[in-house]
Design an enzyme around this catalytic site. Structure first.
Site, short mmCIF file in Angstrom:
data_model
loop_
_atom_site.label_atom_id
_atom_site.label_comp_id
_atom_site.label_asym_id
_atom_site.label_seq_id
_atom_site.Cartn_x
_atom_site.Cartn_y
_atom_site.Cartn_z
N LYS A 22 0.81 -1.22 0.00
CA LYS A 22 0.00 0.00 0.00
C LYS A 22 0.85 1.27 0.00
O LYS A 22 0.45 2.26 -0.61
CB LYS A 22 -1.01 -0.01 1.14
CG LYS A 22 -0.44 0.31 2.49
CD LYS A 22 -1.51 0.41 3.55
CE LYS A 22 -0.89 0.33 4.93
NZ LYS A 22 0.18 1.32 5.21
N ARG A 97 -5.68 4.07 11.44
CA ARG A 97 -5.34 2.68 11.70
C ARG A 97 -6.23 2.08 12.79
O ARG A 97 -6.07 0.90 13.11
CB ARG A 97 -3.90 2.63 12.16
CG ARG A 97 -2.96 2.00 11.14
CD ARG A 97 -1.72 1.72 11.87
NE ARG A 97 -0.66 0.99 11.28
CZ ARG A 97 0.22 1.41 10.41
NH1 ARG A 97 0.11 2.57 9.85
NH2 ARG A 97 1.22 0.65 10.08
N ARG A 134 14.39 -13.21 1.46
CA ARG A 134 15.09 -14.49 1.45
C ARG A 134 15.62 -14.87 2.81
O ARG A 134 15.80 -16.02 3.13
CB ARG A 134 16.25 -14.49 0.45
CG ARG A 134 15.85 -14.52 -1.00
CD ARG A 134 16.56 -13.43 -1.74
NE ARG A 134 16.29 -12.12 -1.12
CZ ARG A 134 16.73 -10.99 -1.57
NH1 ARG A 134 17.51 -10.96 -2.61
NH2 ARG A 134 16.43 -9.85 -0.99
N ARG A 136 16.05 -15.08 7.09
CA ARG A 136 15.16 -15.55 8.15
C ARG A 136 15.75 -15.24 9.50
O ARG A 136 16.54 -15.99 10.06
CB ARG A 136 14.93 -17.06 8.03
CG ARG A 136 13.71 -17.39 7.24
CD ARG A 136 13.11 -18.68 7.73
NE ARG A 136 12.82 -18.63 9.17
CZ ARG A 136 11.87 -19.33 9.74
NH1 ARG A 136 11.14 -20.13 9.01
NH2 ARG A 136 11.66 -19.25 11.03
N ARG A 147 2.99 -7.27 13.87
CA ARG A 147 2.38 -6.20 13.06
C ARG A 147 1.11 -6.71 12.36
O ARG A 147 0.11 -5.99 12.26
CB ARG A 147 3.38 -5.67 12.04
CG ARG A 147 4.37 -4.65 12.66
CD ARG A 147 5.67 -4.49 11.89
NE ARG A 147 5.50 -4.13 10.50
CZ ARG A 147 5.20 -2.90 10.06
NH1 ARG A 147 5.05 -1.91 10.92
NH2 ARG A 147 5.08 -2.65 8.79
P1 AMP Z 1 3.96 1.90 8.58
O1 AMP Z 1 5.17 2.36 7.84
O2 AMP Z 1 2.69 2.57 8.14
O3 AMP Z 1 3.83 0.41 8.63
O4 AMP Z 1 4.16 2.38 10.11
C1 AMP Z 1 5.28 1.95 10.86
C2 AMP Z 1 4.96 2.02 12.35
O5 AMP Z 1 4.65 3.38 12.72
C3 AMP Z 1 3.75 1.22 12.79
O6 AMP Z 1 4.07 -0.12 13.05
C4 AMP Z 1 3.34 1.96 14.06
O7 AMP Z 1 4.18 1.64 15.14
C5 AMP Z 1 3.61 3.41 13.69
N1 AMP Z 1 2.42 4.05 13.05
C6 AMP Z 1 2.32 4.54 11.79
N2 AMP Z 1 1.11 5.06 11.55
C7 AMP Z 1 0.41 4.89 12.70
C8 AMP Z 1 -0.92 5.20 13.10
N3 AMP Z 1 -1.79 5.77 12.26
N4 AMP Z 1 -1.29 4.87 14.36
C9 AMP Z 1 -0.44 4.29 15.22
N5 AMP Z 1 0.81 3.96 14.91
C10 AMP Z 1 1.25 4.26 13.67
#
Ligand code: AMP
Length: 194
Positions: A22, A97, A134, A136, A147
């Protein structure tokens, strides 16, 4: 409604699990539409790298793959959306989120503030394979799984939330970058010139 959206530019939210692609697609669409892509993950990573006060507050939470608090994110996003460059539209990548964040966004933008929510989906095994590449490393895999768990628990409810509002556009993300990009542009009716 179309006229209103055109007057202020399209506002599009990208939703999807980690490694769905995304972020890549949000950036490509932002470029095609000539609007800023606002990635909260990138903003937070930049804050950590810069060693700012915000960075210090979010560093550990991010390293664990957990979510930064809705309150802190509201401050970050409110500030970013008040800047002049979003007047002509924007792409939001990584925000909202949680359902609470979706409500905050409505408060900031108004109830008709969002035109489309693009959900980029892919099966879990594809997401994990992409994340691990690739190599681990077990502790990395742990964070990857955390996540994904956080996405299922906290973010996936937004799919129904936006579906109920008639805003959700589902895109199969288990394809090449070009194919996914074409699918998104087709759903949005974006026409390429030249
Ligand atoms: P992303 O690059 O969007 O996967 O974000 C990386 C990390 O930033 C996430 O795993 C969260 O720890 C934090 N993060 C980013 N956007 C948000 C959000 N809208 N709400 C809470 N945490 C966020």
């Amino acid at each position: 409604m179309v006229a209103e959206a055109e007057a202020r530019g399209l506002r599009i939210v990208f939703l999807g699990p980690p490694n769905s692609g995304k972020g890549t697609q949000a950036a490509l669409l932002a470029e095609a539409l000539g609007v800023p892509a606002i990635s909260t993950g990138e903003m937070l990573r930049a804050a950590v790298a810069a060693g700012s006060a915000l960075g210090a507050r979010v560093k550990d939470v991010m390293a664990r793959g957990e979510l930064v608090s809705d309150e802190l994110m509201a401050e970050v996003v409110r500030q970013r959306l008040s800047q002049d460059d979003v007047a002509g539209g924007c792409i939001l990548d990584g925000y909202p989120r949680t359902v609470a964040q979706a409500r905050t966004l409505e408060e900031i933008l108004g109830p008709r503030g969002i035109d489309h929510v693009i959900l980029v989906e892919a099966p879990e095994e594809v997401l994990i394979a992409r994340a691990l590449g690739r190599g681990r490393e077990d502790d990395r895999e742990e964070v990857v799984r955390e996540r994904l768990r956080v996405y299922r628990d906290k973010t996936a409810p937004l799919e129904a939330y936006y579906e109920d509002r008639g805003l959700l556009r589902r895109i199969d993300g288990a394809r090449s970058i070009d194919e996914v990009q074409a699918a998104i542009e087709s759903v949005l009716g974006v026409r390429r010139v030249g």
